[in-house]
Design an enzyme around this catalytic site. Structure first.
Site, PDB file in Angstrom:
ATOM      1  N   LYS A 199       0.832  -1.202   0.000  1.00  0.00           N
ATOM      2  CA  LYS A 199       0.000   0.000   0.000  1.00  0.00           C
ATOM      3  C   LYS A 199       0.866   1.251   0.000  1.00  0.00           C
ATOM      4  O   LYS A 199       2.091   1.186   0.158  1.00  0.00           O
ATOM      5  CB  LYS A 199      -0.915  -0.018   1.226  1.00  0.00           C
ATOM      6  N   HIS A 223      -5.745  -7.174  13.710  1.00  0.00           N
ATOM      7  CA  HIS A 223      -4.523  -6.373  13.639  1.00  0.00           C
ATOM      8  C   HIS A 223      -4.062  -6.084  15.052  1.00  0.00           C
ATOM      9  O   HIS A 223      -4.807  -5.499  15.847  1.00  0.00           O
ATOM     10  CB  HIS A 223      -4.753  -5.061  12.889  1.00  0.00           C
ATOM     11  N   ASP A 237       9.732  23.327  -0.986  1.00  0.00           N
ATOM     12  CA  ASP A 237      10.439  22.847  -2.176  1.00  0.00           C
ATOM     13  C   ASP A 237      11.957  22.862  -2.036  1.00  0.00           C
ATOM     14  O   ASP A 237      12.654  22.434  -2.958  1.00  0.00           O
ATOM     15  CB  ASP A 237      10.077  23.727  -3.387  1.00  0.00           C
ATOM     16  N   ARG A 269       1.452 -10.813   7.534  1.00  0.00           N
ATOM     17  CA  ARG A 269       1.504  -9.581   6.741  1.00  0.00           C
ATOM     18  C   ARG A 269       2.813  -8.856   7.033  1.00  0.00           C
ATOM     19  O   ARG A 269       3.100  -8.512   8.178  1.00  0.00           O
ATOM     20  CB  ARG A 269       0.315  -8.675   7.096  1.00  0.00           C
ATOM     21  N   TYR A 325      12.766  30.339   6.536  1.00  0.00           N
ATOM     22  CA  TYR A 325      11.560  30.902   7.149  1.00  0.00           C
ATOM     23  C   TYR A 325      11.699  31.020   8.668  1.00  0.00           C
ATOM     24  O   TYR A 325      12.134  30.090   9.347  1.00  0.00           O
ATOM     25  CB  TYR A 325      10.352  30.013   6.844  1.00  0.00           C
ATOM     26  N   ARG A 339      -9.869  -0.294  16.237  1.00  0.00           N
ATOM     27  CA  ARG A 339      -9.956   0.303  14.910  1.00  0.00           C
ATOM     28  C   ARG A 339     -10.905  -0.557  14.078  1.00  0.00           C
ATOM     29  O   ARG A 339     -12.048  -0.753  14.463  1.00  0.00           O
ATOM     30  CB  ARG A 339      -8.548   0.427  14.296  1.00  0.00           C
ATOM     31  N   CYS A 367      11.792  23.943   3.734  1.00  0.00           N
ATOM     32  CA  CYS A 367      10.696  24.619   3.037  1.00  0.00           C
ATOM     33  C   CYS A 367       9.891  23.610   2.210  1.00  0.00           C
ATOM     34  O   CYS A 367      10.219  22.429   2.148  1.00  0.00           O
ATOM     35  CB  CYS A 367      11.242  25.713   2.137  1.00  0.00           C
TER      36      CYS A 367
END
Length: 376
Positions: free
Chosen positions: A43, A170, A316, A217, A267, A141, A314
């Protein structure tokens, strides 16, 4: 996955994926698990390694089946020609039933309504719906209450187009006592059913051999990453498990600049230069999955030498201190994750520095970074 280095160079940052490492890791894992079978969890874009790349490598390494979080992930694999059993681990709504049946995806089920929807769709398509009935043994859950599993299984077995492939749970704890209590609770549920079963993730599989059941798993370990609690406690994994990381991240220095004492960086001015310094700019930020939590805490490798991250990471870009690496040049390739000469930075190292877990780091690796195959 692109194998052309020049493609990555145009972006000036990229992720290298070693599919042979995944294959070898899975081969080692399946030998260690035997007779339990390996369900490879792919996943979240194969934990950042690429959904199709990870799936093909895991199956080639000996995994019996694949686990995804969403029907869409399973559909993508089927359209890419993957024919192995695929289990949707997350709960899906009844309106996904037609897609699940059409693409031959096994579904985790916790209630009668989903069973009925799958049965109707399977009848219409003249197929059989594969289901894994899930109970909640303590995580709080996804899952039916243990007291309702007997009636849920009875209902599933009464439906003509439903095939119960397994029962599951789980186990979401780290300490041995809670693991053991959940394993025993699940074992009592499974005992009289005659069903196959699975219950664990990588961490619990390492901590508790009784948790392996018929199928185990495995997620993190496929990719050569150990669960963070074991890494932080410096606990060893079994000697028979031969694992190596399958992912590295690299970028090129896009700007060099000098900074004087008293100058702030990035920043919020969270770092103040305290000596004449040489800084480098990297075209990687939190939009690419390099965590903002590494601001003033992380480091990269430049020609095999650690260089610290300065100021806030930041969206990017990130700034690194090259003062102690005077031979660094514009365009040099640096290592954010991986090995440079004798030094290494692992996904676990990043997770510890950022105050998170390796799953968070891997799942956050952005699609902007091209995946490049490691040369054989």
């Amino acid at each position: 996955m692109n194998t052309d280095r020049t493609f990555a160079d145009r972006r000036s940052a990229w992720i290298r994926v070693d599919d042979q490492a995944i294959r070898d890791n899975v081969s080692s894992i399946t030998a260690w698990l035997r007779p339990s079978r390996c369900l490879a969890v792919v996943k979240a874009n194969g934990y950042g390694h690429g959904l199709l790349t990870a799936s093909k490598a895991a199956l080639a390494g000996g995994a019996e089946s694949l686990g995804v979080a969403l029907p869409e992930e399973g559909v993508a694999l089927r359209k890419a020609g993957v024919n192995a059993p695929i289990l949707v681990l997350g709960a899906s709504l009844p309106d996904a039933a037609d897609t699940l049946i059409e693409f031959d995806l096994a579904q985790t089920v916790t209630d009668r309504g989903m069973l009925d929807a799958l049965n109707r769709s399977a009848e219409q398509q003249r197929k059989i719906a594969a289901v894994h009935l899930k109970t909640d043994t303590g995580m709080g859950r996804v899952g039916a209450p243990p007291s309702g599993m007997s009636s849920l299984l009875e209902h599933a077995r009464a439906l003509p187009c439903i095939r119960v492939d397994a029962l599951s749970t789980h186990i979401g704890w780290e300490d041995d006592d809670r693991i053991d209590s959940q394993v025993e609770a699940f074992r009592r549920i499974v005992a009289s059913t005659g069903c196959r079963a699975h219950a664990t993730n990588s961490l619990v599989a390492l901590r508790s051999a009784p948790s392996h059941f018929d199928t185990t798993r495995i997620g993190l370990l496929l990719y050569g990453v150990v669960p963070q609690p074991l890494f932080d406690a410096r606990l060893p994994i079994p000697k028979s498990l031969k694992l190596r990381p399958a992912l590295s991240m690299e970028a090129r220095i896009t700007q060099l600049r000098n900074a004087s004492p008293g100058q702030t960086v990035s920043y919020g001015g969270t770092f103040t230069v305290d000596r004449p310094s040489r800084l480098g700019i990297l075209p990687v930020g939190y939009a690419d999955g390099y965590p903002r939590g590494l601001s003033n805490r992380g480091h990269v490798l430049v020609r095999g030498r650690p260089c610290p991250v300065r100021g806030s990471v930041c969206m990017d870009q990130a700034v690194i201190d090259l003062t102690d690496c005077p031979d660094a040049r514009l365009g040099d390739t640096i290592t954010l994750v991986g090995t440079s000469k004798s030094e290494s930075i692992t996904i676990n190292d990043l997770a510890r520095a950022a105050g998170t877990i390796p799953h968070d780091i891997l799942a956050g690796l952005g699609s902007r970074l091209p995946r490049v195959a490691t040369p054989p």
